[in-house]
Design a protein around this motif. Sequence first.
Motif, PDB file in Angstrom:
ATOM      1  N   UNK A 107       0.826  -1.207   0.000  1.00  0.00           N
ATOM      2  CA  UNK A 107       0.000   0.000   0.000  1.00  0.00           C
ATOM      3  C   UNK A 107       0.861   1.258   0.000  1.00  0.00           C
ATOM      4  N   UNK A 108       1.928   1.258   0.776  1.00  0.00           N
ATOM      5  CA  UNK A 108       2.819   2.425   0.799  1.00  0.00           C
ATOM      6  C   UNK A 108       3.459   2.641  -0.565  1.00  0.00           C
ATOM      7  N   UNK A 109       3.914   1.547  -1.196  1.00  0.00           N
ATOM      8  CA  UNK A 109       4.489   1.671  -2.530  1.00  0.00           C
ATOM      9  C   UNK A 109       3.484   2.156  -3.553  1.00  0.00           C
ATOM     10  N   UNK A 110       2.258   1.633  -3.463  1.00  0.00           N
ATOM     11  CA  UNK A 110       1.209   2.036  -4.403  1.00  0.00           C
ATOM     12  C   UNK A 110       0.858   3.514  -4.238  1.00  0.00           C
ATOM     13  N   UNK A 111       0.702   3.966  -3.003  1.00  0.00           N
ATOM     14  CA  UNK A 111       0.381   5.366  -2.756  1.00  0.00           C
ATOM     15  C   UNK A 111       1.519   6.279  -3.189  1.00  0.00           C
ATOM     16  N   UNK A 112       2.760   5.800  -3.070  1.00  0.00           N
ATOM     17  CA  UNK A 112       3.888   6.589  -3.558  1.00  0.00           C
ATOM     18  C   UNK A 112       3.823   6.801  -5.061  1.00  0.00           C
ATOM     19  N   UNK A 113       3.463   5.736  -5.802  1.00  0.00           N
ATOM     20  CA  UNK A 113       3.322   5.863  -7.247  1.00  0.00           C
ATOM     21  C   UNK A 113       2.166   6.787  -7.615  1.00  0.00           C
ATOM     22  N   UNK A 114       1.064   6.690  -6.866  1.00  0.00           N
ATOM     23  CA  UNK A 114      -0.100   7.537  -7.145  1.00  0.00           C
ATOM     24  C   UNK A 114       0.244   9.012  -6.970  1.00  0.00           C
TER      25      UNK A 114
END
Length: 274
Positions: free
Chosen positions: A58-65
Amino acid sequence: MAHNQDGQDQEVHFVGDSRVKVNEKKLYPKDYSEFPGKTEAFFPNFLLKEWMVAVVVLVGFMGLVMAQEPPLGEQADPTNTSFLPVPDWYFLFLYQLLKFKWASGPFVVVGTVLVPGFIFGGLLLAPWLDRGKERRPMKRPVATGLTLLTLIAIVVLTWEAEDEHQKQLASLPKGDESVEIVDQNDPAYDIYKNNACVNCHGQQLEGLQGPSLRGIGDSYTSKEIIEIMDEGKGEMPAGMFQGTEEEKKQLADWLAKQEAPEGKGEKKSQEHEE
């Protein structure tokens, strides 16, 4: 071995070099590493591991977003009848499913409720429906076969939906493709795409409901283009541009650069603008 007072042999456990018997039992559960081939407790062992992995993802995904600006489509316009709406790519297979006769019209409940409910309900109930101990795919033909069949169906339906959409886009009226867009890196191009003019003239200036803007600089100057924006022309109403005066001037200057190759248009004499 040791002897007790009755002279009988009895196994005695000692702590270190002392002669103190260890009679009390362990007050904590045995670690599951002591049982090779066994599973571990779902709560809290397995659940904690899953949550830790989920947090990292989730942290990685939110970083990409936050790092990548999402691609936005055209602005909503109820008067644009040539707009072809399609869902996001992960719903394309359901979108294509609704085009079948047995899943649309009077049978729309099949395509919107029954089939999706069966698919996602099966995924939700999978841990309770398939409780076999065997984990090798080849030893579980029913579960493996249904999974492969579902994946193949999703891929095929997604591909068909995208292919049909591209064919529909290709069938829309196009402008003169021999006239290329001039200076696509100009910020004015983004101003154009973020305003209502894109709905009639297209993302690539190819012309949809309105005329093509490719080569418009051969017919109009920047000042004349601003007058058209303000007063309208033909079926184009006045006041369609929703930006600032500075953005309007910037867009008009960029459109005035859209000239056809030599021999394909006749450029009007440019007026001096201050």
